[in-house]
Design a protein around this motif. Structure first.
Motif, short mmCIF file in Angstrom:
data_model
loop_
_atom_site.label_atom_id
_atom_site.label_comp_id
_atom_site.label_asym_id
_atom_site.label_seq_id
_atom_site.Cartn_x
_atom_site.Cartn_y
_atom_site.Cartn_z
N MET A 493 0.83 -1.20 0.00
CA MET A 493 0.00 0.00 0.00
C MET A 493 0.87 1.26 0.00
O MET A 493 0.55 2.24 -0.69
CB MET A 493 -0.95 -0.01 1.20
N PHE A 494 1.96 1.22 0.76
CA PHE A 494 2.86 2.38 0.79
C PHE A 494 3.43 2.64 -0.61
O PHE A 494 3.46 3.79 -1.08
CB PHE A 494 3.99 2.16 1.78
N LEU A 495 3.91 1.58 -1.27
CA LEU A 495 4.52 1.75 -2.58
C LEU A 495 3.51 2.30 -3.59
O LEU A 495 3.85 3.15 -4.43
CB LEU A 495 5.10 0.42 -3.06
N LYS A 496 2.26 1.83 -3.51
CA LYS A 496 1.23 2.31 -4.43
C LYS A 496 0.87 3.77 -4.13
O LYS A 496 0.70 4.57 -5.05
CB LYS A 496 0.00 1.41 -4.35
N LEU A 497 0.74 4.11 -2.86
CA LEU A 497 0.45 5.49 -2.50
C LEU A 497 1.59 6.42 -2.91
O LEU A 497 1.36 7.54 -3.39
CB LEU A 497 0.20 5.60 -0.99
#
Length: 719
Positions: A493-497
């Protein structure tokens, strides 16, 4: 670094015992044996020596599944190993079911030894998944190709023992190898990008995983188990004379009396009730909270004070208050929403990295500084990942709006997990995106029934959502999946955000605007939601011959199976100087590739217990065990290099294996490496910060020299 100081009894490590037969015969493991026997039915004489092994394999596979389910990083790598473990599980069940047809196998000593080796490979897979799927474990893989080399070695060993046992496992196809390569490359590349961008106390200034994460987890575990440590672990006491009124009142908060100044920092003063019954517990928890100061997106707790006769907490000041209050009064631009979401994700990642689950993720528990930096607050429901589940009955009215569906029912009971925090984070993203409380006009019963049916809040950003809203919607849907193990990890989720933020960055400073009508009042607040599919789309193929197994030559003379002596018994024999028994035990376990036994073989030869000392052969065995991850062996081989005993001196190799042992949790290695870095010994560049960190890790484990170094430097372990 004398020889005596590093004998096996003096060098403690973190390697689990391989005493399989004894391990499974105690407590719940005895129940595993019972189930295996029931599964076999009436066991013949030939299968009896295999029952402890079958039970141990069953137990380890169950533990691997639980480890996989808790994985937070490198899920693709873990998936590749799980495919093999699940195929092995089916093959072992078939072996148990068809015992009469395989009686010759059960009477063959070589088959018994191969089965022991199979158990060792499964244990190595479990340990590798534990390490590669958690930040603290991943820190051990310091070299660029170490993850890839370890993975490939495990696959090769697994396939070899599968062939030796003639287990009906067909995983090693060219297509599978291609999938494995892609999984490795994607996960390793993902970790590289993640570590380069995460910051927030998770990584240090060199973009490496922060040693503080391990230090805090060790300290927390020690405090929880030791009453004396609880007495030492106390929050900072701040004299009331140091607390002053602020130079300027808060511009965005409703309670100006809460704001003060301490050491030129704006702080918030919060009243605290400390009764004699729970004073020690609360102060210990606050002291631990104070240690989380390295987490940039965790609200800082500075200490306790007493103002006007009242105990108070001195906290970091957050100019804009909580996120719910902010969105109730203002419209938040989308670039700023994404930045806030990233900050919260980073804070959750930090908490999970130190084994803390928050338990109450919602916008009201997120505070914002004057630079719009989000800080996670309100830890009254948080707990350690392995601790008892917190009683939430008194808080259910509020948290039910963000609660994961698996926590609605206690039949069967399911503990709160990282996946529960991820679900709540998905609900927070919805709340932030729509600027309102989820299920705002529903009762607890209505929410429970609605969510358990697979329904969720409606996601509505108008008829023509922007690109940033489309990507944001996809993230929310993934996070609130009904199947906990289908939810993305926080790393994903961090990488996508982060990618969304980079793609849609406007170049201007995001701001706030007075709240206007969002235009969603005519839309129903609910929608039906279908969970994504589980991890596997198909079961791994298993090829079998007409009798269920490939052909195998059992024409050798049948002899009664001689079970292996438990390794721990061999170590005990060594310590009471029954060297013949010890060597027989070590050799037997080394034959099945038990790395811990190989290490003990090295000690036997190092001491020269069957004649002259064999330092070169001992060093070779130490290295073999060291390369397989045994912390004691890594330290011992490093010392062999340092002292040119059985192997030539090489400073870089010495430091490499010493660091391996230190990062693998060996306290003596942590002290020695800390000493080298702290004082710049052996021509190593002096690094007091990293050196003291290693010394602290060793001191937490009560390494005496490390404790003396901290005392001499005036460093408080619990401060």
């Amino acid at each position: 670094m004398s020889h005596a100081q590093n004998a096996p009894g003096a060098v403690s490590g973190t390697i689990e015992a391989d005493d399989s037969a004894r391990h499974i015969s105690q407590g719940s493991h005895a129940e595993t044996i019972k189930k295996v026997v029931e599964g076999i039915g009436v066991a013949g004489e030939a299968v009896m020596p295999f029952i402890p092994l079958l039970a141990a394999v069953t137990l380890v596979i169950d533990e691997i599944v639980k480890t996989y389910e808790a994985a937070q990083y490198n899920k693709k790598i873990c998936n590749a190993l799980m495919d093999r473990v699940e195929a092995a599980q089916l093959a072992v069940k078939a072996l148990q079911r068809r015992q009469k047809e395989n009686e010759k196998k059960f009477r063959n000593q070589a088959y018994y030894e191969s089965f022991n080796r199979f158990l060792q490979v499964l244990k190595k897979i479990k340990k590798f998944i534990q390490d590669v799927s958690q930040l603290q474990g991943y820190r051990k893989f310091t070299q660029a190709n170490s993850v890839k080399d370890k993975f490939n070695g495990l696959i090769t060993e697994f396939e070899q023992v599968g062939r030796d046992l003639n287990l009906a496992i067909t995983i090693a196809t060219e297509e599978q190898r291609r999938i494995d390569r892609e999984a490795l490359e994607e996960d390793i590349a993902g970790m590289k990008v993640f570590l380069a961008n995460i910051e927030g106390g998770i990584t240090n200034q060199n973009k490496q995983i922060n040693m503080f994460l391990e230090e805090f987890s060790l300290l927390k575990a020690k405090v929880e188990k030791s009453e004396s440590s609880k007495q030492e672990m106390r929050p900072t006491q701040i004299p009331s004379s140091e607390i002053e009124f602020p130079l300027r009142p808060p511009s965005n908060r409703e309670c100006p009396t809460e704001k003060r100044m301490w050491r030129k920092l704006d702080v918030e003063i919060k009243p605290l009730k400390l009764s004699d019954d729970d004073k020690t517990r609360i102060e210990t928890e606050l002291a631990l909270l104070g240690r989380l100061r390295e987490g940039r997106n965790i609200i800082k707790f500075y200490g306790l004070s007493k103002l006007d006769g009242q105990d108070v907490k001195v906290m970091e000041w957050a100019e804009f208050g909580n996120l719910r209050s902010l969105y109730m009064k203002n419209d938040i631009e989308w670039p700023l929403k994404i930045r806030i979401a990233i900050d919260i994700c980073r804070g959750l990642l930090f908490l999970h990295a130190v084994d803390i689950l928050h338990h109450d993720i919602r916008c009201e528990n997120i505070l914002l500084t004057d630079h719009y930096e989000a800080k996670i607050a309100n830890f009254h429901l948080s707990r350690v990942t392995e601790g008892p589940t917190v009683d939430i009955k008194g808080n259910i009215i509020e948290i039910v709006h963000w609660l994961a569906p698996e926590k609605f029912s206690n039949k069967p009971f399911k503990p709160y997990t990282t996946q529960c925090d991820i679900f709540s984070y998905g609900m927070l993203l919805w709340e932030l995106g729509h600027a309102k409380k989820p299920y705002e006009n529903m009762t607890i019963k209505e929410i429970k029934e609605h969510v358990e049916k697979g329904n969720r809040e409606i996601i509505n950003f108008g008829l023509y959502p922007s690109g940033i809203q489309v990507e944001y919607t996809r993230l929310i849907r993934e996070a609130w999946a009904g199947d906990p193990y289908s939810r993305p990890t926080l790393q994903e989720m961090f990488l996508k955000l982060d990618k969304i933020s980079e793609t849609y960055h406007s170049g201007k400073s995001p701001g706030l605007y007075p709240r206007r009508d969002l235009g969603n009042s005519d839309v129903s607040p609910l929608e039906t939601f279908s969970s994504p599919p589980s991890r596997h789309n198909s079961t791994p193929s298993i090829e079998v011959s007409s009798d269920g197994f490939p052909k195998f030559d059992f024409d050798e003379i049948e002899v009664p199976i001689k079970p292996l002596m438990p390794l721990d018994d061999g170590i005990k024999a060594y310590k009471v100087r029954d060297f013949a028994t010890a060597w027989e035990c070590f050799a037997g376990h080394a034959k099945i590739k038990n790395s811990r036994a190989i290490y003990w073989q090295g000690w036997y030869l190092w001491e020269g217990l069957d004649g002259p000392k064999k330092l070169e052969e001992a060093a070779r065995l130490f290295k073999q065990a060291a390369d397989d991850g045994i912390a004691e062996a890594q330290l011992r081989y490093a010392l062999c290099i340092l002292n040119s005993e059985g192997v030539r001196y090489n400073r870089d190799e010495f430091l490499k294996y010493l660091r391996f042992a230190a990062d693998n949790g060996n306290p003596s290695a942590q002290y020695y490496l800390g000493d080298v870095l702290l004082n710049g010994k052996l021509g190593v560049e002096k690094d007091e910060y990293e050196g003291e960190n290693y010394i602290r890790l060793a001191a937490i484990k009560e390494q005496p020299k490390a404790l003396r170094v901290l005392e001499a430097r005036g460093v408080k372990l619990y401060g």
